[in-house]
Write an enzyme that holds these catalytic residues in place. Structure first.
Site, PDB file in Angstrom:
ATOM      1  N   HIS A 115      27.208  84.537  79.043  1.00 44.78           N
ATOM      2  CA  HIS A 115      26.196  83.792  79.779  1.00 44.78           C
ATOM      3  C   HIS A 115      26.901  82.812  80.700  1.00 44.78           C
ATOM      4  O   HIS A 115      28.079  82.977  80.995  1.00 44.78           O
ATOM      5  CB  HIS A 115      25.265  83.092  78.783  1.00 44.78           C
ATOM      6  CG  HIS A 115      24.547  84.053  77.905  1.00 44.78           C
ATOM      7  ND1 HIS A 115      23.582  84.908  78.386  1.00 44.78           N
ATOM      8  CD2 HIS A 115      24.660  84.319  76.599  1.00 44.78           C
ATOM      9  CE1 HIS A 115      23.127  85.643  77.383  1.00 44.78           C
ATOM     10  NE2 HIS A 115      23.772  85.317  76.296  1.00 44.78           N
ATOM     11  N   THR A 116      26.178  81.806  81.112  1.00 39.85           N
ATOM     12  CA  THR A 116      26.759  80.873  82.084  1.00 39.85           C
ATOM     13  C   THR A 116      28.067  80.299  81.583  1.00 39.85           C
ATOM     14  O   THR A 116      28.111  79.604  80.576  1.00 39.85           O
ATOM     15  CB  THR A 116      25.777  79.706  82.304  1.00 39.85           C
ATOM     16  OG1 THR A 116      24.490  80.218  82.541  1.00 39.85           O
ATOM     17  CG2 THR A 116      26.224  78.871  83.487  1.00 39.85           C
ATOM     18  N   THR A 117      29.153  80.605  82.254  1.00 40.65           N
ATOM     19  CA  THR A 117      30.435  80.023  81.853  1.00 40.65           C
ATOM     20  C   THR A 117      30.920  79.045  82.900  1.00 40.65           C
ATOM     21  O   THR A 117      31.832  78.289  82.668  1.00 40.65           O
ATOM     22  CB  THR A 117      31.506  81.115  81.686  1.00 40.65           C
ATOM     23  OG1 THR A 117      31.515  81.903  82.865  1.00 40.65           O
ATOM     24  CG2 THR A 117      31.216  81.969  80.481  1.00 40.65           C
TER      25      THR A 117
END
Lengths: 265, 217
Positions: free
Chosen positions: B31-33
């Protein structure tokens, strides 16, 4: 079997075909839905008028007890910032419809990023209400609703019955005195009427149709969604409500004492 | 006599699977990294009878000053402000959530709307929940509002850390502007004084922070 027999004896026309909404009568009628319609009309009248610049809703709220806090029983609800709903009949059923309406509007906004158009909202609610006429495990809603909306294509007024049937209207009435109200509404000129004028007209009509003998007192609840409210559904401002009540009363008195028509006994 | 297996044998056998388009992932789902389009600092300062927020209008794309007129502070209802630094698309999602809260308040029409403190709690729970799913909304939010003449100022970050303070600064500002704001703060600031303090801090940030532009909100 005994209860079945009892029902057939007491039912009259229904006579055994009215036990479930999933049974047609020999004439092709669904009695449960018709009875739901009767339940929906068993409360104070609600009126909606579509004007040139918006929609106005008005409800004759019958006061069932002097101990009720004024304004606590709402019959008009906001379902989305641009849309409102007036209910009659079994209010608990009606509030369910309001909740599902709010969900629909919210989901549409989430998905499409825009306020749900009145027509679409009407379709969705009609489908929802109609669903409950298809199964014998649930019962139809005992409530009719008037839906008012204001979107890009202008004002919209719809009325949905317990059967799920709905139409768009210029003016509509549901509830106890709907026939009388409809007759009065036909006198209005829908091509020119403004929302402010409609507020006064609805107030006059509700005062007129209110049956003093049968029901003691009533409270007038009015709301609008129009250009003046910036396309937002809201209850009308306090001062306008006060004026509407005044106009309604004055008109009633003028009618009673000033007209040459025979008074109904 | 032709068998069904003869007919279908040409495209089904032991070695070939139906092509449903699904491929076994070579890496686990992520997911958002990292934030992509980002906003820099947001400053918040309480004064007597109110709160002031300031942020610049830049959306950086790494070191590129890409979107030069974005709004990083949004209103919620009539008397609440929410400002964000960090990923701008995540802030847009937060704005949508806040709009839903406002719409719900409007529909219920019971004479009461959510207060700044409640919005602060709400956003804290949302962000903490997302962090626990390892899919954070990559923002540090500043929530400001006034209730009954009392000012409220609170912060929530992407980890779900929630707190209130009289002065707040996010991003680069937390290093540079926070000490300046803290020194300047007193309980009896007027609006003009608060505005001046905050503008001074924004000026310092413009000098020192490489990811700012001169235009502020």
């Amino acid at each position: 079997f005994f209860s079945l027999l009892l029902t057939s004896i007491m039912a009259g026309i229904g006579a055994g075909y009215d036990l479930y909404p999933t049974t047609f009568s020999p004439e092709g009628r669904l009695f449960q839905i018709e009875y739901a319609g009767k339940a929906a009309d068993a409360s104070g009248t609600a009126i909606g008028v579509r004007t040139v610049d918006g929609v106005v809703l008005g409800v004759e709220k019958l006061i069932r007890s002097k101990m009720l806090v004024k304004g606590s029983e709402k019959r008009i609800f906001t379902v989305a910032p641009h849309a409102g709903m007036a209910l009659t009949g079994l209010l608990a059923d009606g509030r369910q419809i309001v909740n599902s309406c709010r969900d629909e509007a919210q989901q549409y906004k989430r998905f499409y990023g825009q306020a749900i158009p009145g027509k679409m909202l009407n379709q969705r609610i009609s489908s929802y209400i109609q669903y409950f006429t298809l199964h014998d495990s649930v019962r139809p809603f005992g409530s009719s609703v008037i839906l008012a909306s204001y979107d890009k294509s202008g004002p919209g007024l719809y009325m949905i019955e317990p059967s799920g049937v709905s139409y768009g209207y210029r003016a509509v009435a549901i509830g106890q005195e709907k026939q009388v109200a409809k007759t009065e509404l036909e006198n209005l000129d829908f091509t020119t009427i403004t929302s402010r004028e409609a507020v006064m007209e609805i107030a006059k009509i509700i005062y007129k149709i209110h049956d003093d003998v049968k029901d003691k007192e009533f409270e007038l609840e009015l709301s609008w969604v129009c250009a003046e409210s910036n396309g937002k559904h809201e209850h009308i401002p306090e001062d306008l409500l006060a004026e509407a009540n005044k106009v309604g009363k004055q008109n009633l008195e003028a009618d009673q004492f000033g007209s040459d028509e025979e008074m109904e006994i | 006599m032709p068998q069904l297996s003869d007919l279908i044998g040409s495209f089904v056998d032991d070695k070939i699977c139906y092509d449903t388009g699904y491929q076994a992932p070579s890496q686990p789902a992520t997911h958002t990294t990292q934030p992509i389009v980002t906003g820099s600092s947001v400053l918040g300062l309480k004064y007597k009878g109110g709160v002031i927020l300031a942020a610049d209008t830049l959306g950086s794309y790494g070191s590129l000053a890409r979107f030069r007129d974005i709004r990083r502070i949004t209103t919620v209802g009539k008397n609440i402000l929410v400002g964000a630094s960090g990923d701008y698309s995540d802030f847009q999602k937060i704005q949508e959530l806040l709009e839903e809260v406002v719409a719900e308040d409007y529909c219920l029409d019971d004479g009461r709307t959510h207060t700044a403190k409640e919005i602060h709690s709400y956003l804290g729970r949302v962000l903490y929940g997302r962090r626990n799913k390892m899919d954070p909304l990559w923002n540090t939010l500043v929530i400001a509002g006034v209730e009954n003449g009392n000012s409220f100022l609170g912060q929530v970050d992407l980890l779900g850390t929630q707190f209130e303070d009289d002065t707040l600064a996010t991003g680069f500002g937390s290093h540079i502007a926070r000490p300046l704001l803290r020194n300047a703060y007193n309980e009896n600031l007027t609006e003009e004084e608060a505005r001046k303090i905050v503008l001074d801090c924004m000026r310092v940030l413009f000098y020192r922070d490489a990811r700012t532009i001169i235009k502020i909100q």
